[in-house]
Scaffold this active site. Structure first.
Site, PDB file in Angstrom:
ATOM      1  N   PHE A 145       0.863  -1.187   0.000  1.00  0.00           N
ATOM      2  CA  PHE A 145       0.000   0.000   0.000  1.00  0.00           C
ATOM      3  C   PHE A 145       0.895   1.232   0.000  1.00  0.00           C
ATOM      4  O   PHE A 145       1.616   1.490   0.958  1.00  0.00           O
ATOM      5  CB  PHE A 145      -0.957   0.065   1.193  1.00  0.00           C
ATOM      6  CG  PHE A 145      -1.922   1.211   1.045  1.00  0.00           C
ATOM      7  CD1 PHE A 145      -3.096   1.058   0.314  1.00  0.00           C
ATOM      8  CD2 PHE A 145      -1.618   2.474   1.546  1.00  0.00           C
ATOM      9  CE1 PHE A 145      -3.952   2.137   0.105  1.00  0.00           C
ATOM     10  CE2 PHE A 145      -2.478   3.555   1.339  1.00  0.00           C
ATOM     11  CZ  PHE A 145      -3.646   3.373   0.618  1.00  0.00           C
ATOM     12  N   ASP A 230       9.464   2.938   1.971  1.00  0.00           N
ATOM     13  CA  ASP A 230       8.265   3.724   2.264  1.00  0.00           C
ATOM     14  C   ASP A 230       7.991   3.591   3.764  1.00  0.00           C
ATOM     15  O   ASP A 230       7.411   2.613   4.223  1.00  0.00           O
ATOM     16  CB  ASP A 230       7.075   3.216   1.448  1.00  0.00           C
ATOM     17  CG  ASP A 230       5.793   4.013   1.739  1.00  0.00           C
ATOM     18  OD1 ASP A 230       5.752   4.742   2.752  1.00  0.00           O
ATOM     19  OD2 ASP A 230       4.820   3.887   0.968  1.00  0.00           O
ATOM     20  N   LYS A 259       2.623  11.193   7.000  1.00  0.00           N
ATOM     21  CA  LYS A 259       1.802  11.007   8.201  1.00  0.00           C
ATOM     22  C   LYS A 259       2.313  11.775   9.427  1.00  0.00           C
ATOM     23  O   LYS A 259       2.029  12.948   9.570  1.00  0.00           O
ATOM     24  CB  LYS A 259       1.656   9.513   8.492  1.00  0.00           C
ATOM     25  CG  LYS A 259       0.828   8.787   7.416  1.00  0.00           C
ATOM     26  CD  LYS A 259       0.378   7.437   7.896  1.00  0.00           C
ATOM     27  CE  LYS A 259      -0.212   6.582   6.780  1.00  0.00           C
ATOM     28  NZ  LYS A 259      -1.569   6.931   6.421  1.00  0.00           N
TER      29      LYS A 259
END
Ligand SMILES: Cc1ncc(COP(=O)(O)O)c(C=O)c1O
Length: 400
Positions: A145, A230, A259
């Site tokens: 993802f 990531d 985030k």
């Protein structure tokens, strides 16, 4: 208060009426938040055990982060990158030093940072590695993802994320996550990068086999391929280290961050890499109006400062042990994965789905989110206390 007086049903109905149905949220309408707790429009309090999928690593409205944002709101908030502002260099330097890299390129959302990494890797491939024009290829993992843009969903293996959004961007090879032989075999002369989550979050907090990330690093070095980590969800303290990849003493060529970098206040993302990689970009080739804006940099610099103390990484490691020990002792749970204050919990499918577990926990005042099937994901803010962890575990025991 009677049921008729509750604000929640009306707020939910309005949200349903006026927005695209691209999410299926739990029926909780939040009005206020502080630390690890949120309060809904009807005054009910919930322990936040999701923390915005790690965007709230420092808790809701961390005083230092809020103060930094307030101070910046009174000075200057947006300039665009047409000009330089006085919070830019400080943030970028701090983040580069935290990453141990020469340069930083700030963006806003995680997906934008992933897109940035893809573009940089391709350009590096053509200009530095000498890959023939238009042939650059990037290796990614099954069940990845990395975001929702058309290019990123092109290499998703999740039908919900990908189907009906083609035509798809070419240039990606998908290999099983955790299988070093498959990944090594997929590398060829056109491979410019390997893009991986050091722990796959959305897939259910999947930790790869020991030695996998170190093996990927060695293969990338050997074949002149960039290793891109990531760390948007796994990084910035979540697993008990600044970066999850540190658990295997691996240093990637490029970090992709997001985030928690925005402190739960503003979207802030970035890639960090050395000059020989990130230096391939020239003026006009990439950018974003909001990327690296003064407000984002003021908050991001404070995030970097918080991580510089090591306190949050230490908390995550120490309290994560308590969380994982408690989860392992629950009956009705078939598997628990993760590191630090991050856990994927597979509930016995005979008992309930992940969605049902989340709804039952919410009714008991604990917010978590399902991923797939009977798996739920726990990622409390790193400011959580031992007593709050014990409380959440007790509520889980009750629903199971
Ligand atoms: C590992 C990873 N990469 C990228 C993203 C995309 O970030 P954003 O939603 O900010 O675009 C996410 C979001 O969940 C993520 O977990």
């Amino acid at each position: 208060m009677t049921t008729v007086d509750l604000r929640t049903p009306g707020e939910l109905a309005d949200a349903e009426r006026w927005t695209a149905h691209n999410y299926h949220p739990l029926p909780v309408v939040i009005a206020e938040a502080e630390g690890a707790w949120v309060t809904d429009v009807d005054g009910r309090r919930y322990l936040d055990f999701l923390a915005g999928y790690s965007a709230l690593n420092f808790g809701h409205r961390h005083p230092g982060l809020i103060a930094a944002a307030h101070a910046q709101l009174d000075r200057v908030t947006l300039t665009s990158r047409a000009f330089v502002h006085d919070r830019f260099a400080g943030f970028c330097r701090g983040l580069a030093e935290l990453c141990g890299k020469d340069l930083v390129l700030p963006m806003n959302t995680g997906a934008e940072a992933v897109e940035t990494a893809i573009k940089v890797a391709r350009k590096w491939g053509y200009q530095v590695k000498g890959v023939p024009d238009g042939r650059a290829n990037i290796i990614v993992a099954e069940n990845n993802f990395h975001g929702r843009t058309t290019t990123i969903v092109s290499f998703s293996t999740d039908a919900d994320a990908r189907d009906d959004f083609g035509p798809y961007t070419p240039g990606f090879t998908i290999v099983p996550y955790g299988d070093l032989d498959a990944l090594t075999a997929a590398i060829d002369d056109h491979t410019v990068a390997v893009l991986l989550e050091p722990i796959q979050g959305e897939a259910g907090v999947l930790v790869p086999p020991a030695g996998y990330l170190a093996g990927v690093r060695a293969a990338c070095t050997d074949r002149n391929v960039l290793m891109i980590a990531d760390e948007i969800q796994s990084g910035l303290g979540r697993t008990g280290r600044t970066f999850a990849i540190e658990h295997e003493d691996v240093v990637p060529d490029m970090y992709v961050l997001g985030k928690a970098l925005g402190g739960g206040i503003v979207p802030v993302s970035a890639v960090a890499a050395n000059r020989d990689v990130l230096g391939v970009l020239k003026p006009g080739e990439h950018g974003s109006t909001f990327g690296g804006n003064p407000l984002a940099c003021a908050v991001g610099a404070e995030v970097v400062k918080l991580l510089g103390t090591g306190e949050f990484q230490e908390r995550s490691e120490r309290l994560g042990r308590r969380l994982h020990e408690g989860l392992a002792a629950l009956t009705g749970v078939v598997a628990v994965r993760g590191r630090g204050l991050w856990a994927g919990v597979d509930i016995d499918p005979a008992l309930m789905t992940g969605r049902e577990a989340c709804e039952r926990l919410a009714a008991k005042g604990v917010l978590v989110k399902d991923t797939h099937g009977s798996t739920i994901r726990l990622a409390p803010p790193l400011v959580i206390t031992e007593a709050e962890i014990d409380l959440a575990l007790a509520k889980m025991r009750e629903i199971l």
